[in-house]
Design an enzyme around this catalytic site. Sequence first.
Site: not given
Ligand code: GLA
Length: 429
Positions: A144, A146-147, A149, A202
């Site tokens: 959670g 934003g990296l 996981s 990601d």
């Molecule tokens: C999340 C989504 C990615 C991308 C980012 C924003 O991490 O999984 O695909 O859209 O947000 O750049």
Amino acid sequence: MSGDTAAQWMEPGDETQIVDRVVQEFTAQFGYAPAGVWSAPGRVNLIGEHIDYNGGACMPFAIPERTWVAAAARPDGMLRGVSLQESHGDVELPLAQVQPGLTARLPESQTWFGYVAGVPWALADTGEGITGADFAIDSTVPIGAGLSSSAALSCAVALASDALADARWERLGDTAEGRIRLAEACVRSENEIVRASTGGLDQAASLRSQEGAVLVCDFRSGESFTVDMGLEAAGYGILVIDTQTTHQLLDGQYASRRQACETAAERLGVQVLRDALPERVTPADVDEAMGDWYRRSGESADSETSRRLHHVFSEMERVQAVIDLFEGTPDADRWQRLGTILDASHASLRDDYEVSCPELDTAVDAARSAGALGARMVGGGFGGSAIALLPEPLMATAATRIAEAFAEAGFAEPRFLRAVPSQPGRRDR
Ligand code: GLA
């Protein structure tokens, strides 16, 4: 407030010990030894936020924090899983029962398994997966934050499933082309099984990055190349600030931004928004594309859709500007300019795309006051993490200053890690 707030640092951990631990967990749970251990990393994104699903290019890199999967194939069509991060989350499920929307039907303690089960499901569709498997999971990627996981988990499972599938002698994980396919399967799994509308950034970062470099991944052509920024050699580092907050169900907000972009693309008569700009994007191109939008749509510059569009177009231009900074002849003030671009990206995400939050804004402002050349939120937004470009000697004091600013604002205690460009997904044992 006091100057005695200590910064809390996350450590990636000893990899050999983690591999031993996940093997032990597998053996204890399933009563036999795994066939191997695979891992895949989390990511940060230097620049190019919310443009992967608009066909733009992004510049992510893998971080040292990873998710490990010990696995073995089963001939009976069953998927079984255990995770060291989920105390009551043992799961057992026939692969045949994995269907779109599965996660929503799993009990709360087992929803994590959707990220696992969806991958062999997506690979089975093209005949490239396993028919059944046991998985034990361990991870150092904060959940959670934003990296990514979730991508770290599904990408590690993808590498394991690929290696364990017995139908082929050639492994997708061994080639650049194959890794694109694995990343696609992970995206499909998240989109359909978990019903999280991720755009591909990601998974590309986790499977296609290169140690020591930043990946430039073009989501329209599918092509990628790497750029060695020479960050460390120049005496700079990237600090990750995990705000330890998530404000809203990212999903609804993320999906609504995506929808706004798709509708705008339709109104502009293009397939993806990237098509509204020329190959090499300049600031003048952004102005021209916005002018075209105002004429066609009749909307003013401050309408919500116009602002969303302005973020997307201007962020595409910022990606080009960062590529130019590091591809051209080294320029003495390139770091300063990179910092300015990161700041502009944050302002655009905050004001035009409206995906920031007070914690992220505080992290970014405090980092700048502590000597960062630039800082911005990363990932989907509404919480999660920010990155700050800092001269190496300022790294530790900046973290302390940011922790103090959070304490003063009454926010949750942030955590810190150093984003060193690390290895992509791999086999560990
Ligand atoms: C999340 C989504 C990615 C991308 C980012 C924003 O991490 O999984 O695909 O859209 O947000 O750049």
